[in-house]
Design an enzyme around this catalytic site. Structure first.
Site, PDB file in Angstrom:
ATOM      1  N   THR A 129       0.830  -1.202   0.000  1.00 13.96           N
ATOM      2  CA  THR A 129       0.000   0.000   0.000  1.00 13.96           C
ATOM      3  C   THR A 129       0.866   1.254   0.000  1.00 13.96           C
ATOM      4  OG1 THR A 129      -1.554   1.283   1.388  1.00 13.96           O
ATOM      5  CG2 THR A 129      -0.088  -0.219   2.516  1.00 13.96           C
ATOM      6  N   TYR A 169      -1.680  -0.301  11.008  1.00 13.65           N
ATOM      7  CA  TYR A 169      -1.852  -0.842   9.656  1.00 13.65           C
ATOM      8  C   TYR A 169      -0.643  -0.527   8.784  1.00 13.65           C
ATOM      9  CZ  TYR A 169      -3.404  -1.067   4.805  1.00 13.65           C
ATOM     10  OH  TYR A 169      -3.483  -1.331   3.465  1.00 13.65           O
TER      11      TYR A 169
END
Length: 363
Positions: A129, A169
């Site tokens: 990501t 995250y």
């Protein structure tokens, strides 16, 4: 390099990206193992769709990547591995960082170790990501014509940008990203990392925390209000799902030359659009309007994130073929076909958790 099996394994294969990738591979005659823990309501709908369209050529396994004993034999039966399974929401990682770490780090480690234990390991493509770059506070931006821009005029963020993990995250995906990259360097495992920007498209049941483009589309159909976190002038380079799948397949086809590489993958500068721009386009396409509210910026939000896709264009001879305006039209067509205009269904789908973490104002 290929494994001993004749299947292609997709972890998280019943999610948004996984089901689209599986469908593309199955339509080309491949045999696919879809491994998913089915912790999100919407993935069962995607798995049923794959089985209805492809029959016994798709094998669906309810498996958690944290279960070493279950995931290892699946890896070892496969000639290619697309590792997409993850805990993907920043908000969820804040509430439950332990599960976030176990899924994203230990789950990825299990896949890598299963492959490393083979005489001829299969190539592994890992979906990372843009959150590995953090808030990018050191990059100057300015607001002009109701959109944030890079002050220095850069086309986007390249793979050379400084890693700066934010949130549990960001830390877990960043750690997994580096494990995948380093297993190629240290053990010679044929891996490739895709650091993805905002992906959207069919079979995406987005929420405020995940898949925000699809969430906006469904909210308009369901005549539900939309909340923008921040001023709405933040910019993202959105990428249509079919273009991502094309890039993934090109990477696997060229694994002998791209093993060990990291690529930033997104719509790039031509598909950079503000949050408000997405809402306006969806209003035009659907002919519907809903109240739009604003709320405080989320911590670590990037005012602008655009992928510099020069490397992936050069190495894989790839570029997005679907403009963001055309992609939003396709998204609306799918919403119609899927009957997601129903307010009741729209509210029900809002609880679905898909394996992409693109929160409005968070990714």
């Amino acid at each position: 390099m290929t494994g001993k099996g004749d299947h292609i394994l997709i972890t998280g294969g019943a999610g948004f990206v996984g089901s689209n990738l599986a469908d593309a591979l199955l339509r080309e005659g491949e045999r696919v193992i879809v491994a998913d823990n089915f912790s999100r309501d919407g993935v069962r709908r995607n798995a049923a769709w794959l089985q209805a369209n492809h029959g016994d050529r798709v094998r669906v396994e309810q498996v958690d990547v944290c279960d070493t004993a279950r995931i290892t034999p699946l890896v070892r039966q496969s000639k290619q591995v697309f590792h997409l399974a993850a805990q993907v929401a920043v908000t969820t990682s804040l509430d439950d960082p332990r599960t976030d770490l176990q899924t994203n780090v230990i789950g990825t480690f299990n896949v890598l170790e299963a492959a490393r234990g083979m005489k001829t390991p299969p190539p592994v493509l890992f979906t990372s990501t843009n959150k590995v770059y953090g808030g990018m506070e050191d990059v100057a931006v300015d607001l002009a014509d109701e959109a944030y821009r890079y002050t220095d005029g850069r086309p986007g963020v390249s793979e050379e940008a400084r890693l700066d993990f934010h949130s549990p995250y960001g830390c877990s995906k960043g750690a997994a990203d580096q494990y995948v990259h380093d297993y190629a360097r240290i053990y010679g495992l044929p891996t490739v990392v895709f650091r993805m920007s905002c992906i959207y498209g069919t079979r995406q049941f987005g929420t405020e925390d995940q898949g925000w483009v699809a969430h906006f589309g469904r909210a308009l159909y369901g005549r539900e209000p939309i909340t923008i976190y921040g001023d709405g002038f933040q910019v993202r380079d959105i990428l249509w799902i079919d273009d991502l799948v094309d890039a993934m397949r090109r990477a696997m086809d060229r694994i002998d030359t791209v093993a060990g590489q990291v690529f930033n993958v997104g719509g790039g500068a031509p598909n950079a659009v503000t949050v408000r721009g997405v809402i306006d386009r969806l209003r035009d396409v659907t002919g519907r309007s809903v109240p739009v509210h604003t709320a405080d910026w989320r911590p670590g939000d990037q005012r602008i994130y655009v992928s510099d896709t020069a490397k992936i264009q050069r190495v894989l001879d790839w570029k997005p073929r679907t403009s963001w305006k055309a992609g939003l039209e396709k998204l609306v067509d799918w919403l119609r076909e899927a009957d997601l205009e129903s307010p009741v269904l729209a509210r029900g789908a809002a609880s679905v958790r898909e394996p992409l973490a693109e929160a409005v104002g968070a990714d």
